[in-house]
Write an enzyme that holds these catalytic residues in place. Structure first.
Site, mmCIF file in Angstrom:
data_model
loop_
_atom_site.group_PDB
_atom_site.id
_atom_site.type_symbol
_atom_site.label_atom_id
_atom_site.label_comp_id
_atom_site.label_asym_id
_atom_site.label_seq_id
_atom_site.Cartn_x
_atom_site.Cartn_y
_atom_site.Cartn_z
ATOM 1 N N HIS A 299 51.872 -58.495 26.555
ATOM 2 C CA HIS A 299 51.957 -57.949 27.906
ATOM 3 C C HIS A 299 52.692 -58.933 28.779
ATOM 4 O O HIS A 299 52.548 -60.143 28.612
ATOM 5 C CB HIS A 299 50.548 -57.705 28.469
ATOM 6 N N ASP B 2 46.717 -50.356 25.380
ATOM 7 C CA ASP B 2 47.101 -49.291 24.456
ATOM 8 C C ASP B 2 46.721 -49.544 23.005
ATOM 9 O O ASP B 2 46.913 -48.661 22.164
ATOM 10 C CB ASP B 2 48.616 -49.041 24.553
#
Ligand code: ACO
Length: 433
Positions: free
Chosen positions: A314, A371
């Site tokens: 991320h 996710d």
């Protein structure tokens, strides 16, 4: 060019030739301060180059605060884990789009506006049946939102609170129906008649997808709550790719609906919202290849292969994404409730454990993001993989609306128009080929 802090509230950029330019430092309420480089080009002839905006704040915002090192996400000051525990998705819609948690009267207004939105969206069913059946649901969703502009008046005054709240409520209601229509387009069947409810947006959503007219479909409260919480966890995430896209479109005074269409397109990419579908496809590939997790991790580490561990990494989180931990718990609860077991979950857990103890991932601070487990949660509930990113969009919509409105009502805001460093050919004379 060197930089140095000159006093607490100025930054001085100093060139080797001795020229320097001073900039004002602006502090936020929390997190990194900024220095405003708006005059840099005029004063020095230089632009900054920041690929992927890794270090550039494009706006000031009071909606969501993230501290990626500490694993903190707060919507309007409220920690997301508290909202996931106590609030409903519709509470969060009101919170994000107005700044405060709703009163009962405000929820009633939201409900009434959502009901109007669902009626508008239902009229668009022919748009969905006209599209080729193998159109991806995300493409259908953006077409549906574009078509919505033809049946609703989205040209409201964003400075008018009550007009903005009504437009928000209608769009939140309409979006649920449009998402359900993308599902019906491939699964077949018609939408049941339902009435939206602010107490369980997810319950109504599940009914629209999985129910049929007159079949009395009722969703399981555990599943319903898990989906409502998943929507809460996706509701905003400050200047991510799709939200920045919405703001960029809004900065040109594109309408709310047109800006949301831009956001849907950005979200569909596998490096962003499309990652939830890509994670499950990756786990299925590992399973069909014999379940050899170590071999797959080896291929990720082989830089020539171009393989990424989807659902990992991320831009902002350099520790565990706090939303991923909550999603994993929801997944366990849903599997328990349904009495299901999923082989892919075993592979995911092994993959996470191997990656988190491997130097490649440790040194790059790559952890599971939201996710990594959402696809498995949605799969357990019964959604097909191509619907996963639509579910992300349903959750993210209130964030897009809040940011669009913040952008278009900010009198300091300008049209988004980045500079570039030109590296193409210099002037040449045209010669027919
Ligand atoms: N698998 C393998 N290596 C990775 C991964 C990954 N998932 N993510 C990053 N890396 C490596 C990069 O190759 C790079 O290595 P290097 O320094 O040796 O060149 C290093 O880690 C830094 O990666 P960047 O790509 O520079 O990180 P960036 O912040 O630009 O990208 C992103 C973030 C796009 C999320 C990336 O981590 C990724 O592609 N993850 C997989 C897709 C995914 O899960 N996306 C969902 C993100 S969450 C969301 O949008 C909802």
């Amino acid at each position: 060019m060197q930089d140095g802090v000159d006093g607490a509230d100025r930054v001085r950029l100093k060139r080797a030739n001795g020229d320097s330019v001073d900039f004002e430092v602006i502090s936020g309420t929390e997190g990194a301060s900024a220095f405003n480089i708006g005059t840099l080009l005029a004063e020095s002839g230089l632009v900054t180059l920041d690929i992927g905006f890794a270090n550039t704040a494009s706006c000031a915002s009071n909606i969501t605060y993230i501290d990626g090192d500490a694993g903190i996400v707060r919507y309007r000051g409220y920690p997301v884990n508290q909202l996931a525990e106590h609030a409903t998705f519709c509470d969060v819609v009101h919170l994000l789009t107005t700044g405060e948690l709703p009163t009962q009267d405000q929820l009633a207004s939201l409900n009434a506006g959502m009901a109007e939105g669902t009626e508008l969206a239902r009229t668009l069913q022919p748009v969905f049946s006209a599209m080729p059946s193998n159109t991806h649901p995300m493409a259908m969703l953006s077409a549906g939102v574009s078509a919505l502009s033809g049946v609703s008046s989205d040209a409201f005054d964003a400075f008018d609170d009550s007009a903005a709240e009504l437009a928000t409520a209608r769009l939140i209601g309409a979006f649920s129906i449009l998402a359900a229509l993308t599902y019906k387009a491939s699964s077949g069947g018609s939408l049941p008649r339902s009435t939206p409810s602010t107490s369980s947006y997810a319950g109504d959503f599940l009914g629209n997808l999985f129910g049929s007219p007159g079949d009395g479909y009722e969703s399981d409260p555990v599943i319903e709550r898990a989906l409502d919480v998943a929507f809460i966890l996706h509701a905003d995430h400050e200047q991510n790719c799709s939200t920045s896209t919405v703001r960029l479109a809004g900065s040109a005074r594109a309408s709310l609906l047109s800006s949301v269409v831009a956001g849907i397109s950005a979200l569909s990419g596998p490096l962003h919202g499309g990652a939830n579908q890509a994670v499950v496809e990756m786990l299925e590939d590992i399973k069909s290849g014999g379940g050899d997790v170590a071999r797959f991790v080896g291929s990720v580490k082989d830089r020539q292969s171009g393989t990424r561990l989807m659902g990992f990494g991320h831009r902002v989180y350099k520790s565990y994404d706090p939303r991923a931990a909550i999603i994993k718990k929801l997944l366990d609860q849903v599997l328990l409730q349904l009495g299901k077991k999923d082989d892919l979950l075993d592979i995911a857990i092994e993959l996470e454990s191997v990656a988190l103890s491997d130097e490649y991932f440790i040194s790059r601070k790559l952890y599971p993001n939201v996710d990594f487990y959402t696809g498995l949660l949605y799969r357990a509930i019964g959604f097909p993989a191509n619907m996963f990113t639509v579910l992300f969009a349903v959750g993210r919509l209130p964030g897009w609306i809040a940011h669009w409105r913040e952008c278009v009502t900010d009198k300091q805001n300008k049209i988004g128009r980045p500079r570039q460093l030109y590296v193409g050919p210099t002037e040449r004379t045209y010669q027919p080929q």
